[in-house]
Write a protein that holds these residues in place. Structure first.
Motif, PDB file in Angstrom:
ATOM      1  N   PRO A  46       0.810  -1.237   0.000  1.00  0.00           N
ATOM      2  CA  PRO A  46       0.000   0.000   0.000  1.00  0.00           C
ATOM      3  C   PRO A  46       0.836   1.277   0.000  1.00  0.00           C
ATOM      4  N   TYR A  47       2.010   1.212  -0.590  1.00  0.00           N
ATOM      5  CA  TYR A  47       2.887   2.384  -0.597  1.00  0.00           C
ATOM      6  C   TYR A  47       3.260   2.737  -2.020  1.00  0.00           C
ATOM      7  N   PRO A  48       3.507   4.018  -2.295  1.00  0.00           N
ATOM      8  CA  PRO A  48       4.091   4.352  -3.597  1.00  0.00           C
ATOM      9  C   PRO A  48       5.479   3.705  -3.693  1.00  0.00           C
ATOM     10  N   PRO A  49       6.010   3.577  -4.895  1.00  0.00           N
ATOM     11  CA  PRO A  49       7.282   2.862  -5.079  1.00  0.00           C
ATOM     12  C   PRO A  49       8.369   3.423  -4.167  1.00  0.00           C
ATOM     13  N   TYR A  50       9.129   2.514  -3.580  1.00  0.00           N
ATOM     14  CA  TYR A  50      10.206   2.958  -2.704  1.00  0.00           C
ATOM     15  C   TYR A  50      11.470   2.159  -2.970  1.00  0.00           C
ATOM     16  N   ASP A  51      12.574   2.688  -2.489  1.00  0.00           N
ATOM     17  CA  ASP A  51      13.902   2.156  -2.751  1.00  0.00           C
ATOM     18  C   ASP A  51      14.258   1.133  -1.676  1.00  0.00           C
ATOM     19  N   ARG A  52      14.645  -0.065  -2.076  1.00  0.00           N
ATOM     20  CA  ARG A  52      14.917  -1.110  -1.074  1.00  0.00           C
ATOM     21  C   ARG A  52      16.315  -1.132  -0.472  1.00  0.00           C
ATOM     22  N   PRO A  53      17.366  -0.827  -1.252  1.00  0.00           N
ATOM     23  CA  PRO A  53      18.703  -0.967  -0.657  1.00  0.00           C
ATOM     24  C   PRO A  53      18.890  -0.269   0.691  1.00  0.00           C
ATOM     25  N   PRO A  54      18.326   0.933   0.907  1.00  0.00           N
ATOM     26  CA  PRO A  54      18.551   1.560   2.215  1.00  0.00           C
ATOM     27  C   PRO A  54      17.887   0.813   3.378  1.00  0.00           C
ATOM     28  N   SER A  56      18.071  -2.227   4.448  1.00  0.00           N
ATOM     29  CA  SER A  56      18.943  -3.091   5.242  1.00  0.00           C
ATOM     30  C   SER A  56      20.186  -2.352   5.707  1.00  0.00           C
ATOM     31  N   LYS A  57      20.232  -1.064   5.441  1.00  0.00           N
ATOM     32  CA  LYS A  57      21.391  -0.274   5.840  1.00  0.00           C
ATOM     33  C   LYS A  57      20.940   0.868   6.753  1.00  0.00           C
ATOM     34  N   GLN A  58      20.775   2.044   6.208  1.00  0.00           N
ATOM     35  CA  GLN A  58      20.539   3.172   7.117  1.00  0.00           C
ATOM     36  C   GLN A  58      19.132   3.200   7.727  1.00  0.00           C
ATOM     37  N   VAL A  59      18.147   2.583   7.073  1.00  0.00           N
ATOM     38  CA  VAL A  59      16.824   2.528   7.707  1.00  0.00           C
ATOM     39  C   VAL A  59      16.870   1.573   8.897  1.00  0.00           C
ATOM     40  N   LEU A  60      17.485   0.424   8.668  1.00  0.00           N
ATOM     41  CA  LEU A  60      17.608  -0.564   9.739  1.00  0.00           C
ATOM     42  C   LEU A  60      18.368   0.032  10.918  1.00  0.00           C
ATOM     43  N   GLY A  61      19.366   0.818  10.597  1.00  0.00           N
ATOM     44  CA  GLY A  61      20.202   1.390  11.642  1.00  0.00           C
ATOM     45  C   GLY A  61      19.601   2.618  12.293  1.00  0.00           C
ATOM     46  N   GLY A  62      18.396   2.990  11.878  1.00  0.00           N
ATOM     47  CA  GLY A  62      17.750   4.146  12.480  1.00  0.00           C
ATOM     48  C   GLY A  62      18.308   5.474  12.012  1.00  0.00           C
ATOM     49  N   ARG A  63      19.065   5.444  10.906  1.00  0.00           N
ATOM     50  CA  ARG A  63      19.675   6.691  10.446  1.00  0.00           C
ATOM     51  C   ARG A  63      18.803   7.390   9.408  1.00  0.00           C
ATOM     52  N   LEU A  64      17.805   6.683   8.920  1.00  0.00           N
ATOM     53  CA  LEU A  64      16.962   7.273   7.886  1.00  0.00           C
ATOM     54  C   LEU A  64      15.527   6.834   8.136  1.00  0.00           C
ATOM     55  N   ALA A  65      14.597   7.798   8.122  1.00  0.00           N
ATOM     56  CA  ALA A  65      13.180   7.476   8.290  1.00  0.00           C
ATOM     57  C   ALA A  65      12.686   6.790   7.027  1.00  0.00           C
ATOM     58  N   VAL A  66      11.886   5.736   7.207  1.00  0.00           N
ATOM     59  CA  VAL A  66      11.524   4.913   6.054  1.00  0.00           C
ATOM     60  C   VAL A  66      10.709   5.669   5.008  1.00  0.00           C
ATOM     61  N   GLU A  67       9.965   6.694   5.447  1.00  0.00           N
ATOM     62  CA  GLU A  67       9.178   7.470   4.476  1.00  0.00           C
ATOM     63  C   GLU A  67      10.077   8.119   3.429  1.00  0.00           C
ATOM     64  N   HIS A  68      11.318   8.365   3.821  1.00  0.00           N
ATOM     65  CA  HIS A  68      12.231   9.030   2.892  1.00  0.00           C
ATOM     66  C   HIS A  68      12.647   8.131   1.741  1.00  0.00           C
ATOM     67  N   THR A  69      12.330   6.841   1.824  1.00  0.00           N
ATOM     68  CA  THR A  69      12.780   5.945   0.755  1.00  0.00           C
ATOM     69  C   THR A  69      11.877   5.969  -0.467  1.00  0.00           C
TER      70      THR A  69
END
Lengths: 452, 81, 402
Positions: A46-54, A56-69
């Motif tokens: 239910p989301y517009p297209p988003y980028d997966r590589p982040p 397992s990296k900065q999203v997982l690490g809490g460095r990037l909010a998932v909406e930004h992907t």
């Protein structure tokens, strides 16, 4: 812009099933090349297209909010978006996609870009334990990231492929204890071979990872609150863990196609070099194209013994989608071939790893450059005396020259005399599993044996 | 605003990190990490970063109008598994 | 199959009479992407080939590894242990030692100071009818900034002018035979080295501001730079921060003066400056060519370059290659596809590029803001001697009087 669309085949309605990177880039390419008709994108999330590589990296690490992907758009699409509803069936004769909510969508041309999903833990009860996660989509990334932020005592990563290793690397960034359990002799053995894999293993140990190779997780154990508390391994070891990340690879999203006449099975959908889907007889299926993780096609550089290539690479999704879109709108004499070299990158344990070509077909590997005491190096892969791939570790600026060697299938080992190279090239066995041998369950199946 | 960096093209020259340090940085030596949705206030810095990239790996996207128009299908309790 | 050309095009480039416009010579070079001259020098002048060589591990920046005798003489002194003439692995380590301190925070933190100095330099000449963009602005600005960045005391800045000029002159391949030039450079090198040595000793005793002191007192590294390495790196930054940035600012201004419509546009829309500077880096790069040698035989574009050959990568020619750039001889600040060679490429990509960009962007915006309808007094202006570090020696403009 619309000039080169052959009037005789100008489609009025194009449907793209799969609203992730490949689907989006195909849609953009269609509009950019002048498609003016109705464009529909169908996505099961239910989301517009988003980028997966982040993820397992900065999203997982809490460095990037998932909406930004959410992926940046480069073309106005004016598309109909059907998000949050998976495709259920494909009726080729009627040129119709049936959705899970009962609706159907008709097409003149179809692009299948449904990608993959994470292979779940095989035991449903154990999979349902609190603390057991897969890591494929943004919901997963949020959940795991939130859990890691609670500072679990021990994280178990089942599977030492890319996702598993990147997740473990994030755990170490966060100062969390983590164990990787990998079936093969080394982590990343399925993509880099066990010789380079040994270097990865050492690196992981240097970073404080507990590494079990040659083993799989046989049981996940829960306490009376149905919380994960430990695991049993096939080598007899048992360990305590309150979080498990199941990184056992990806499954192609092809369930909805299995009753069609397409050439499709668990390994993906077969298409030709022009991204046209093939049926079980190997004939082109009119008006159906394939792109991205779900595709298998005969790459000219890697079609040894009629093998088909399937990759889970970001670059491939982008490139193949553009080719498919172009070919959808072109007469066959203007078709482009999808012959781009496979490329991937990964960021883990202080390595920025970049690859060009396909290491997995190699029988030998040689390190051609290294500095900083092996914190930066380049490895070149060869098959029967020809260069087939190169992987750089913190040496991205060197990789383009290796790309040329791969494109030319240059003699292996390459004669570079690099200033930071070994005095004499020392090729070693690459250490990939032999053909026909059961594949590593790391989910990366970039090189598969085609069945007749 | 939304941007994408082609991390296959990226060779870690780091010029973007200087032009827009709030948006681009290296995580461990050479792995570029960036905010794909930087604040609009950073637009000028991001443009400078895109121009400074020696391999033109940074692209700036359009606004989100398309996504705002995207219809989300509500399922109201139905499961598709 | 090697193409021998009897016409020594490189010598024509080095010839001072062609300094103002070497581009037609570059165009003739490009007829053969790679060729060897009768003097044995290999010239690579097309974009794709230059780009490939910059990234190719078979090419070395350590000219001592070549068989050319002329190249040996440049590099027999301790000062030459700067990373620009080194290969991996040593290069990688030493460059890293410096880059660790050359951070975005450090460089971006200079912005207010750069703006301040730029403004003050123009304030000083506010009432004048004529200005020498080089002497009055393009030279003092980067020199002030790099000295502050390094921690060189202000009062010593004037010392470097002569030393640096003498070093640059001697580095030019056209001056290799000039004994006086070579001798002057030798003593300049010694004096510069001694100066840096004394400065470092002072910082050793008492830590001070700037990069040199920071590198000196960095104890976080497993291995420290030697004093010679620190001296060489500091001198490298000093020279590079001087000469090349001066030329970038001057070349930019010269180009704008030749295209006053773009100058006016910059006045009205300062935001175009980022792209404009990239286009100048393509169109009139401050570094016109760089040197390499080969570590093994390299077949390229139909020519086999033998191991150890003296190779010239003509960046300014690659930047004008019609196979890469549409209408390459057109200066177009709106050009979108600018992947220029102005800062080189590969592992030796200019360390100072972020600072050069920042200074030049600020400088041009300030110039355009403050100087109304400047007119070039003389076109072409008098040029510096150097064919490789090419730029105007003076850039006189007459100003609209208030």
């Amino acid at each position: 812009m619309a000039g080169h669309i052959n009037e005789m085949i100008a489609p009025e309605r194009i449907v793209i099933v799969g609203a992730s990177l490949a689907g989006l880039r195909a849609a953009e390419a269609l509009r950019r090349e002048g498609f003016m008709g109705q464009l529909t994108l169908i996505g099961d999330e239910p989301y517009p297209p988003y980028d997966r590589p982040p993820l397992s990296k900065q999203v997982l690490g809490g460095r990037l909010a998932v909406e930004h992907t959410t992926l940046a758009l480069f073309q106005r699409l004016e598309a109909q978006w059907l998000l949050g509803v998976p495709a259920r069936r494909l009726d080729l004769a009627k040129r119709r996609v049936l959705l899970a909510d009962g609706r159907s969508v008709d097409f003149d041309y179809l692009l299948i870009a449904t990608g993959t999903c994470a292979r779940p833990w095989p035991d449903a009860e154990e999979a349902a334990l609190d603390g057991v996660f897969v890591l494929r989509n943004r919901d997963h990334a949020c959940q795991v990231s939130a859990r890691l932020a609670t500072r679990p005592r021990h994280v178990l990563v089942a599977g030492g492929g890319f996702i598993g290793c990147e997740a473990a690397s994030v755990c170490r960034d966060l100062g969390l204890d983590v164990t990787i359990v990998e079936r093969g002799p080394t982590p990343l053995g399925g993509v880099l071979g066990s010789t380079i894999g040994q270097i990865m293993a050492q690196r992981q140990r240097d970073y404080g990872v507990y590494l079990h190779t040659g083993a799989v997780v046989t049981t996940l154990q829960g306490n009376q609150d149905h919380r994960l508390c430990g695991a049993q391994l096939s080598d007899g070891c048992s360990l305590e863990a309150d979080v498990a990340i199941i990184a056992l690879g990806a499954i192609r999203n092809v369930e909805w196609l299995l009753n069609t006449d397409l050439s499709v099975d668990g390994r993906g959908i077969v298409c030709d070099l022009y991204c046209r889907a093939l049926d079980s007889q190997g004939a082109v299926v009119e008006n159906v194209f394939v792109a991205g993780d779900v595709a298998r096609w005969p790459h000219p550089l890697y079609a040894y013994d009629h093998q088909l290539l399937a990759v889970e690479h970001w670059g491939n999704a982008v490139e193949q989608a553009a080719i498919a879109a172009h070919n959808m709108l072109s007469p066959s004499f203007e078709y482009r071939r999808h012959t781009a070299l496979p490329r991937f990158w990964s960021s883990q344990f202080g390595f920025n790893m970049k690859s060009v070509g396909l290491p997995t077909v190699a029988d030998e590997v040689v390190i051609t450059q290294c500095s900083f005491g092996m914190r930066r190096f380049t490895a070149v892969y060869g098959r029967q005396g020809q260069t087939v791939a190169a992987v750089s570790f913190n040496a991205g600026q060197m990789l383009p020259s290796y790309q040329t060697l791969v494109e030319q299938a240059a003699p292996f080992p390459p004669d570079l005399h690099a200033a930071d190279g070994p005095a004499r090239a020392q090729p070693m066995p690459a250490g990939f599993p032999a053909q026909g041998h059961p594949k590593y369950d790391t989910g990366m199946e970039p090189y598969t044996v085609s069945q007749p | 605003m939304r941007i994408i960096v082609d991390l296959n093209r990226c060779q870690s020259f780091g010029q973007c990190c200087f032009a827009a340090p709030d948006v681009f940085h290296f995580h461990n030596a050479e792995a570029l990490e960036y905010d794909p949705a930087p604040d609009e206030a950073r637009r000028w810095d991001v443009i400078r970063a895109a121009k400074a990239c020696p391999v033109q790996a940074i692209q700036i996207g359009l606004d989100d109008e398309e996504y705002e128009g995207a219809q989300r299908e509500k399922t109201h309790g139905r499961s598709y598994q | 199959m090697t193409t021998i050309t009897h016409e020594n095009l490189l010598n024509q480039v080095l010839d001072y009479t062609n300094r103002a416009d070497p581009y037609p010579i570059y165009a003739r070079m490009r007829e053969h992407p790679v060729f060897v001259q009768d003097d044995g020098r290999y010239i690579i002048s097309t974009y794709a080939e230059i780009r490939a060589c910059l990234q190719d591990p078979r090419f070395s920046s350590d000219l001592r590894k070549g068989y050319s005798q002329a190249d040996q003489r440049i590099v027999d002194e301790p000062l030459q242990v700067s990373f620009i003439t080194m290969d991996p692995p040593k290069h990688d380590w030493l460059r890293h030692q410096v880059m660790m301190h050359f951070t975005p925070e450090l460089i971006n933190g200079l912005r207010p100071r750069i703006e301040e100095v730029a403004s003050a330099l123009l304030d000083a000449h506010e009432q004048r009818a004529r200005l020498d963009i080089v002497d009055d602005f393009a030279y003092p600005l980067p020199v002030t900034i790099i000295c502050e960045l390094l921690g060189v005391p202000r009062e010593d800045v004037a010392l470097f002018h002569t030393w640096v000029d003498q070093l640059i002159l001697a580095g030019d391949p056209g001056q290799a035979a000039n004994k006086e030039v070579v001798q002057q450079a030798k003593s300049a090198r010694t004096e510069l080295r001694q100066y840096m040595g004394r400065l470092i000793d002072k910082f050793q005793q008492t830590p001070g501001p700037g990069l040199i002191s920071a590198m000196l007192h960095d104890t976080t590294q497993e291995k420290q730079m030697t004093k010679d390495e620190l001296i060489a790196s500091s001198v490298l930054l000093l020279i590079a921060g001087h000469v090349t940035t001066v030329n970038l600012i001057a070349n930019s201004m010269l180009t704008l003066l030749r295209y006053p419509e773009h100058y006016e546009r910059l006045r009205r829309e300062p935001s175009i400056v980022a792209n404009l500077v990239e286009e100048v880096l393509r169109y009139e790069p401050p570094v016109q060519f760089v040197r390499r040698t080969t570590l093994t035989e390299v077949p390229i574009a139909g020519v086999t370059i033998p191991q150890g050959a003296p190779v010239y990568l003509v960046l300014a020619s690659g930047n004008r290659d019609p196979l890469r750039f549409d209408d390459p001889d057109r200066f177009d600040p709106d050009r979108t596809d600018i992947e220029h060679l102005g800062f080189g490429g590969g592992i030796h990509y200019c360390v100072g590029a972020p600072l050069a960009r920042l200074e030049t962007q600020i400088a041009l915006v300030e110039l355009a803001r403050r100087l109304q309808e400047p007119r070039l007094v003389e076109d072409p202006p008098p040029y510096r001697e150097s064919a490789s570090l090419r730029g105007p020696l003076h850039l006189l403009v007459s100003l609209h009087n208030r």
